[in-house]
Structures are given as structure tokens and as C-alpha cells.
Write a protein that holds these residues in place. Structure first.
Motif, mmCIF file in Angstrom:
data_model
loop_
_atom_site.group_PDB
_atom_site.id
_atom_site.type_symbol
_atom_site.label_atom_id
_atom_site.label_comp_id
_atom_site.label_asym_id
_atom_site.label_seq_id
_atom_site.Cartn_x
_atom_site.Cartn_y
_atom_site.Cartn_z
ATOM 1 N N SER A 2 1.013 -1.099 0.092
ATOM 2 C CA SER A 2 -0.216 0.198 -0.055
ATOM 3 C C SER A 2 0.903 1.326 -0.129
ATOM 4 O O SER A 2 2.071 1.335 0.632
ATOM 5 C CB SER A 2 -0.834 0.070 1.181
ATOM 6 O OG SER A 2 -1.290 1.365 1.565
ATOM 7 N N ILE A 3 0.381 2.268 -0.762
ATOM 8 C CA ILE A 3 1.063 3.597 -0.731
ATOM 9 C C ILE A 3 -0.032 4.459 0.374
ATOM 10 O O ILE A 3 -1.179 4.528 -0.170
ATOM 11 C CB ILE A 3 1.086 4.235 -1.918
ATOM 12 C CG1 ILE A 3 2.149 3.514 -2.796
ATOM 13 C CG2 ILE A 3 1.665 5.695 -1.659
ATOM 14 C CD1 ILE A 3 3.456 3.288 -2.337
ATOM 15 N N VAL A 4 0.483 4.881 1.384
ATOM 16 C CA VAL A 4 -0.424 5.742 2.302
ATOM 17 C C VAL A 4 -0.805 6.965 1.542
ATOM 18 O O VAL A 4 0.106 7.533 0.719
ATOM 19 C CB VAL A 4 0.193 6.199 3.548
ATOM 20 C CG1 VAL A 4 -0.607 7.046 4.216
ATOM 21 C CG2 VAL A 4 0.540 4.858 4.001
ATOM 22 N N THR A 5 -2.150 7.476 1.618
ATOM 23 C CA THR A 5 -2.406 8.406 0.685
ATOM 24 C C THR A 5 -3.389 9.584 1.676
ATOM 25 O O THR A 5 -3.091 9.496 2.636
ATOM 26 C CB THR A 5 -3.300 7.910 -0.478
ATOM 27 O OG1 THR A 5 -4.345 7.132 0.026
ATOM 28 C CG2 THR A 5 -2.478 7.326 -1.492
ATOM 29 N N LYS A 232 -9.279 1.465 -1.761
ATOM 30 C CA LYS A 232 -8.760 2.712 -1.265
ATOM 31 C C LYS A 232 -7.459 3.226 -1.983
ATOM 32 O O LYS A 232 -7.442 4.491 -2.580
ATOM 33 C CB LYS A 232 -8.316 3.158 0.298
ATOM 34 C CG LYS A 232 -7.967 4.441 0.666
ATOM 35 C CD LYS A 232 -7.621 4.298 2.198
ATOM 36 C CE LYS A 232 -6.630 3.234 2.758
ATOM 37 N NZ LYS A 232 -6.485 3.290 4.307
ATOM 38 N N THR A 233 -6.568 2.474 -2.149
ATOM 39 C CA THR A 233 -5.268 2.778 -3.041
ATOM 40 C C THR A 233 -5.806 3.134 -4.434
ATOM 41 O O THR A 233 -5.037 4.005 -5.198
ATOM 42 C CB THR A 233 -4.460 1.722 -2.904
ATOM 43 O OG1 THR A 233 -3.979 1.267 -1.523
ATOM 44 C CG2 THR A 233 -2.925 2.013 -3.776
ATOM 45 N N LEU A 287 -6.024 -0.681 5.975
ATOM 46 C CA LEU A 287 -6.314 0.054 6.987
ATOM 47 C C LEU A 287 -5.363 0.621 7.922
ATOM 48 O O LEU A 287 -4.503 0.032 8.407
ATOM 49 C CB LEU A 287 -7.392 -0.824 7.925
ATOM 50 C CG LEU A 287 -8.533 -1.573 7.297
ATOM 51 C CD1 LEU A 287 -9.177 -2.611 8.261
ATOM 52 C CD2 LEU A 287 -9.646 -0.606 6.665
ATOM 53 N N HIS A 288 -5.697 1.903 7.960
ATOM 54 C CA HIS A 288 -4.618 2.669 8.811
ATOM 55 C C HIS A 288 -5.286 3.464 9.988
ATOM 56 O O HIS A 288 -6.170 4.092 9.940
ATOM 57 C CB HIS A 288 -3.876 3.739 7.873
ATOM 58 C CG HIS A 288 -3.208 3.110 6.666
ATOM 59 N ND1 HIS A 288 -3.592 3.401 5.516
ATOM 60 C CD2 HIS A 288 -2.339 2.269 6.544
ATOM 61 C CE1 HIS A 288 -2.850 2.851 4.705
ATOM 62 N NE2 HIS A 288 -2.144 2.177 5.263
ATOM 63 N N TYR A 306 -10.994 12.236 8.976
ATOM 64 C CA TYR A 306 -9.712 11.670 8.113
ATOM 65 C C TYR A 306 -10.324 10.098 8.312
ATOM 66 O O TYR A 306 -9.813 9.403 7.132
ATOM 67 C CB TYR A 306 -8.556 12.031 8.880
ATOM 68 C CG TYR A 306 -7.282 12.284 7.801
ATOM 69 C CD1 TYR A 306 -6.724 12.987 7.275
ATOM 70 C CD2 TYR A 306 -6.955 10.600 7.484
ATOM 71 C CE1 TYR A 306 -5.667 13.030 6.525
ATOM 72 C CE2 TYR A 306 -5.707 10.487 6.631
ATOM 73 C CZ TYR A 306 -5.125 11.704 6.052
ATOM 74 O OH TYR A 306 -4.072 11.453 5.306
ATOM 75 N N ASP A 307 -10.584 9.485 9.392
ATOM 76 C CA ASP A 307 -10.709 8.125 9.428
ATOM 77 C C ASP A 307 -11.633 7.695 8.629
ATOM 78 O O ASP A 307 -11.788 6.679 8.177
ATOM 79 C CB ASP A 307 -10.844 7.798 10.943
ATOM 80 C CG ASP A 307 -11.402 6.181 11.312
ATOM 81 O OD1 ASP A 307 -10.671 5.579 11.346
ATOM 82 O OD2 ASP A 307 -12.737 6.269 11.302
ATOM 83 N N GLY A 308 -12.837 8.709 8.429
ATOM 84 C CA GLY A 308 -13.833 8.235 7.503
ATOM 85 C C GLY A 308 -13.413 7.976 6.171
ATOM 86 O O GLY A 308 -13.777 6.993 5.465
ATOM 87 N N TYR A 309 -12.567 8.884 5.688
ATOM 88 C CA TYR A 309 -11.920 8.655 4.284
ATOM 89 C C TYR A 309 -10.864 7.547 4.287
ATOM 90 O O TYR A 309 -10.981 6.788 3.287
ATOM 91 C CB TYR A 309 -11.108 9.961 3.991
ATOM 92 C CG TYR A 309 -12.260 11.086 3.267
ATOM 93 C CD1 TYR A 309 -12.645 11.091 1.867
ATOM 94 C CD2 TYR A 309 -12.449 12.197 4.049
ATOM 95 C CE1 TYR A 309 -13.317 12.057 1.381
ATOM 96 C CE2 TYR A 309 -13.502 13.062 3.638
ATOM 97 C CZ TYR A 309 -14.086 12.908 2.127
ATOM 98 O OH TYR A 309 -14.647 13.884 1.973
ATOM 99 N N GLU A 310 -10.043 7.237 5.129
ATOM 100 C CA GLU A 310 -9.359 6.146 5.220
ATOM 101 C C GLU A 310 -9.887 4.819 5.379
ATOM 102 O O GLU A 310 -9.446 3.748 4.832
ATOM 103 C CB GLU A 310 -7.952 6.401 6.440
ATOM 104 C CG GLU A 310 -7.087 7.557 5.900
ATOM 105 C CD GLU A 310 -6.128 7.078 4.859
ATOM 106 O OE1 GLU A 310 -5.971 7.890 3.966
ATOM 107 O OE2 GLU A 310 -6.042 5.850 4.653
ATOM 108 N N ASN A 311 -10.730 4.728 6.329
ATOM 109 C CA ASN A 311 -11.130 3.378 6.683
ATOM 110 C C ASN A 311 -12.778 3.210 6.749
ATOM 111 O O ASN A 311 -13.249 2.107 5.986
ATOM 112 C CB ASN A 311 -10.498 3.334 8.254
ATOM 113 C CG ASN A 311 -9.152 3.323 8.523
ATOM 114 O OD1 ASN A 311 -8.607 2.487 7.805
ATOM 115 N ND2 ASN A 311 -8.935 4.050 9.465
ATOM 116 N N ARG A 312 -13.768 3.976 7.136
ATOM 117 C CA ARG A 312 -15.026 3.631 7.321
ATOM 118 C C ARG A 312 -15.780 3.986 5.874
ATOM 119 O O ARG A 312 -16.567 3.207 5.768
ATOM 120 C CB ARG A 312 -15.812 4.661 8.291
ATOM 121 C CG ARG A 312 -15.383 4.446 9.684
ATOM 122 C CD ARG A 312 -15.916 5.352 10.912
ATOM 123 N NE ARG A 312 -15.227 7.037 10.837
ATOM 124 C CZ ARG A 312 -16.036 7.783 10.245
ATOM 125 N NH1 ARG A 312 -17.100 7.892 9.822
ATOM 126 N NH2 ARG A 312 -15.266 8.868 10.205
#
Length: 504
Positions: A2-5, A232-233, A287-288, A306-312
Motif C-alpha cells: 500500500s501507498i499511504v494517501t 482505497k489505494t 486500514l490505517h 480523516y478516519d472516515g476517508y481512510e477506513n470507514r
């Protein structure tokens, strides 16, 4: 991997990395202790190293035993993906993928590298399977290349492509290794991209047709299927930042793509159920864990979004049948995502799954303005902060928030500055330390009640690392790309012993 974004409103620096930040490696202090003895292994396949061809460096503080035993039936594995290792880009009727197009476009990848040859696994898979057996793997997570099965993404399957995966699965089973197959690891047929790709709702239905073809051919032999790898990626790196295929920079399109990827997942789940298969199926999500950078109310609110965009955004539709309200509100009622949800979509997306594949690489620390900060040392991948406790936090969070769905870790690893020494060894002590500490966190999560069934190192072998080309090495097995020689690294010897002992 994964590339973190990032959220669409941020700047161009990868999340967790300050602009202009220097890369750092994990320091390892040596200690004088004796290595564990080797267990005899079968004779090597011609031209291929085995775990007895090179000798592990004596244990140091990096790989000190912790005395932590895993459940008796724990699944120890490793992971790869098709475009990153197979090569054979034009062999046996394989069609073009978006990564073929992207990597062959000047300036898109490090040094102009492509996956045309990669680790040549397509031609060398029997020897690679022997390496997996010698390593003691109980599970192997790989992906199926859609353009190898359907060169144009539709229509009659390419039998030669299907036959390759049949041989691969047969070879795994013959060696006592359980196959875990991913249907989509980013290599969309270019012909489908030419008609809109994942922005086109029809692509989700074409994916369901492709999934059914694969299920009908291999379903009885593959006990676990993963649908879409890291949607997500695809969304953030392929459509917001633009440094992954197809290289777009269109935020509104990005979240339409998110919906269609989720829909593709749900339709594939329904296709497997329709076959009557007893195999299990689920998504593979990177998941981050998102942490507030300070104690202010504003930072807490920013972190939640931010968690909403990254995970939820990816967990909620699958497990609750709805998109997170805060993300939808942030995108706005006129966003393509909001306008693109049709009756029945969320019911399809939330079709019951049998397991969740979690991929963990890094934490994210969020500021009051929605930016990010670095808190921990990074690997040679600047976006990756090394924080093993994040593994515990994300696994326990998923179980707490979404119930006791069985979990498999399908990617966890890091790149290290590996080099082949004069004596033919590769001493990747930093990787050993990383894996040990993350496995300790996973062990703690199991003790806390997380139904974690298995763990897969990313990656089995060095490979084409997307836009980084061959500049980063993530594997347990060193690949000399000039000769395609495989050399087990120190981490491979260490992991082999972990599997044999079922303990770290």
C-alpha cells in the motif's frame, strides 16, 4: 502493498510524511547469540536457491525470541500480486492492463521500469512453489490477472490464462499450501479503461462476469477468495494523486470509482454464492489507524473525518450497508458518489462476507487542519512510519466496531536496503525486527479476542513495486533481476523458524 494517501483536500505530500522529509532506516544493534539449527529440506529445483543454500546470520537483538506461541491452527503465509511478479506480459494471449500502459508511459515509474518481466514467475512458478514449500508456508495469497483470463475484460475466457492458474493452484495443493486468491489487484484490462474504467458503472458488472468465470474454473480448489485489493489505494493513488494507474487527478471521479469498486466486490460475493461453492470470500482492505496529533477538540473532529476517508468509507458499506454520513456530507450532495448510488447498490455491497483481509503498514497522525504529522521512524518508503502498536489498534478496532468477523492479515512488511553480500547472503535485519514486532502486536490482538486466523508477509519475493519500479525490495526472497536467481534473505530463514515453531 500500500501507498499511504490522503483526503482530497490535502496537499501533495503523502500522509504521514512532511514535505521534504528524509528517509530513514530502522537501526539494528548486533548481539552475539547462536543461530537456531536448520531443518533438512528437499533438494533444490534446478537454478533456484533454497533455504539451505545460504546460511542465516546469527541471531541479534533484531530477531530475539519472545516466547509467544500462536494458536495451533494459525495460518502462516506470504503474499504477492500478479503484475508485480508474473512478467510474461505478452505470453499466451494475455491482454494489456492499465499498468502495462501506465508503466510504459515515460516519467511514470522509477527509471522507466515496467512489469513486462518482473520476477518471471509465470515461467518459474514450479521453482517458486518449491521455495514456498521449503519456507514452510501454510498459505499463499496471490492474485489472478484479469487480462490474462479475459484479454479485453469481457467475453469468452482465454483458456491458456486459466490453465496457468489451474497449474499454480494444483502445485500449491500438491505441496500442502493452501491457496488464497485475489480477483483484482489493480490490473484492469486496458480495453475496459478505454470505455471509462472504474468510472463506468458497467465495469462492476464486467468484474462480476469475470469473477464467475474464475469461480467456475477454480472455485472448488480455492478455499478462500478475496475480491478487490485495497480499493482505497485505487481511489487515492490512481485518481487523486495520480501516481498509480490510470494516473488521473479528479477527486469527484475518485469517489465514484470507490463506489463502483465496492459494488464490484458485492456482485462478486453474490456470484460465488450463486455457484453453491463452500469457499469463503471477503474484501482486502488496507486500514490505517488515525490518531489525533494533539488533544484539541478541532483535532479530534479532523481525525474522525480523516478516519472516515481512510477506513470507514470502505468498512461501513460492507458491514453496515451504508456510507459514513460525515464523509458523504463532506463530499456534498452533488458529488458523483452521492448521485451514483442506486437502489439496491448498498444491499449488494453488504452481501454477507466470510472474512475480512486486513493490510497494515503505517499509522496516520492528523492535525486540526486535516494535515498529517510524522511521529515514528520511516522505512526506505518515506510514507511508512514504523509503529507495531498500530497493528494491535487496527485489529482490535475492527473487531470492536464491526463484530467478530474472522480476520486474516494479508499484507504487512517493509522495504529494506537489501544487497547481496560476497558470501551470497542478504542480511535484512531491519525486516526481521519489523516482522517480529508486528507479529507480537498481532499475538496481543489475538489474546484480546480478535479472531485472527492467519498472517501473510508482504512479500514473498522482491518484485515490481508499482511507481517505484525495482527501486524498493520488500521480499523475503531476494531476486537478482539480471539472472532471476532467488536468494532467501535472513528474514526468510527467520520466518521459516517462526512457522516451524508456531511462535516468535
Amino acid at each position: 502493498m500500500s501507498i499511504v494517501t490522503q483526503r482530497p483536500s490535502q496537499g501533495a505530500a503523502p500522509a504521514g510524511v512532511a514535505a521534504g522529509a528524509e528517509l530513514t532506516a530502522t537501526p539494528v544493534a548486533p548481539a552475539a547469540t547462536e543461530p537456531a539449527g536448520d531443518v533438512p529440506l528437499p533438494d533444490p529445483a534446478p537454478g533456484t536457491a533454497t533455504l539451505t543454500d545460504t546460511h542465516p546470520t546469527p541471531h541479534t537483538a533484531a530477531d530475539a525470541r519472545l516466547g509467544l506461541e500462536f494458536p495451533p491452527d494459525f495460518g502462516w503465509g506470504a503474499a504477492t500480486s500478479a503484475y508485480q511478479i508474473e512478467g510474461a506480459a505478452k505470453d499466451d494471449g494475455r491482454g494489456e492492463s492499465i499498468w502495462d500502459t501506465f508503466s510504459r508511459t515515460p516519467g511514470r515509474t522509477h527509471g522507466g521500469d515496467t512489469g513486462d518481466v518482473a520476477a518471471d514467475h509465470y515461467h518459474r512458478y514450479p521453482a517458486d512453489l518449491d521455495l514456498m514449500r521449503d519456507l514452510g508456508l501454510r498459505s499463499y495469497r496471490f492474485s489472478i490477472a484479469w487480462p490474462r483470463v479475459q484479454p479485453d475484460g469481457t467475453g469468452a475466457p482465454n483458456q491458456r490464462g486459466l490453465d496457468f492458474y489451474r497449474r499454480l493452484v494444483d502445485g500449491l495443493l500438491e505441496r500442502g499450501i493452501t491457496p488464497m486468491a485475489t480477483l483484482y489487484h489493480w490490473d484492469l484490462p486496458q480495453a475496459l479503461q478505454d470505455t471509462g474504467g472504474w468510472e463506468n458503472r458497467d465495469t462492476a458488472h464486467r468484474f462480476a462476469d469475470y469473477a464467475r468465470t474464475v469461480f467456475d474454473t477454480l472455485g472448488a480448489q480455492v478455499p478462500t477468495w478475496l475480491t478487490v485489493n485495497e480499493p482505497k489505494t485505487v481511489v487515492q493513488n490512481g485518481y487523486i494523486i495520480g501516481h498509480h494507474a490510470p494516473g488521473r487527478r479528479d477527486t469527484d471521479a475518485a469517489y465514484m470509482v470507490a463506489h463502483h469498486l465496492q459494488l464490484a466486490h458485492g456482485l462478486a460475493v453474490r456470484q460465488l454464492r450463486d455457484t453453491g461453492s463452500r469457499s469463503r470470500i471477503g474484501p482486502a482492505l488496507n486500514l490505517h489507524p488515525c490518531y489525533p496529533a494533539d488533544d484539541s477538540v478541532a483535532t479530534a473532529e479532523a481525525t474522525r473525518l480523516y478516519d472516515g476517508y481512510e477506513n470507514r468509507l470502505y468498512l461501513d458499506p460492507i458491514f453496515t450497508g451504508s456510507y459514513p454520513a460525515d464523509v458523504l456530507a463532506d463530499l456534498g450532495p452533488d458529488s458523483r458518489l452521492a448521485r451514483g448510488i442506486r437502489d439496491g447498490d448498498l444491499a449488494a455491497i453488504s452481501s454477507p462476507v466470510d472474512l475480512l483481509a486486513v493490510q497494515y503498514y503505517t499509522p496516520i497522525y492528523v492535525t486540526a487542519t486535516g494535515g498529517t504529522e510524522r511521529r515514528w521512524p520511516t522505512s526506505v518508503a518515506a510514507w511508512q512510519q514504523i509503529f507495531p502498536d498500530g497493528m494491535y489498534d487496527i485489529l482490535t478496532r475492527v473487531t470492536r466496531d464491526y463484530g467478530p468477523v474472522p480476520i486474516t492479515v494479508t499484507e504487512n512488511g517493509l522495504p529494506t536496503p537489501d544487497a547481496l553480500a560476497a558470501d551470497g547472503t542478504v542480511d535484512d535485519a531491519g525486516r526481521v525486527s519489523f516482522l517480529r514486532d508486528h507479529l507480537a502486536a498481532a499475538h496481543r490482538a489475538i489474546a484480546a479476542g480478535v479472531p485472527l486466523e492467519s498472517y501473510h508477509v508482504w512479500s514473498l519475493m522482491d518484485n515490481f513495486e508499482w511507481e517505484q519500479g525495482y527501486a524498493q525490495r520488500w521480499g523475503l526472497i531476494y531476486v537478482d533481476y539480471a539472472t532471476q536467481r532467488r536468494v532467501p534473505k535472513r528474514s526468510a530463514h527467520w520466518y521459516r523458524q517462526v512457522i516451524a515453531d508456531n511462535a516468535i
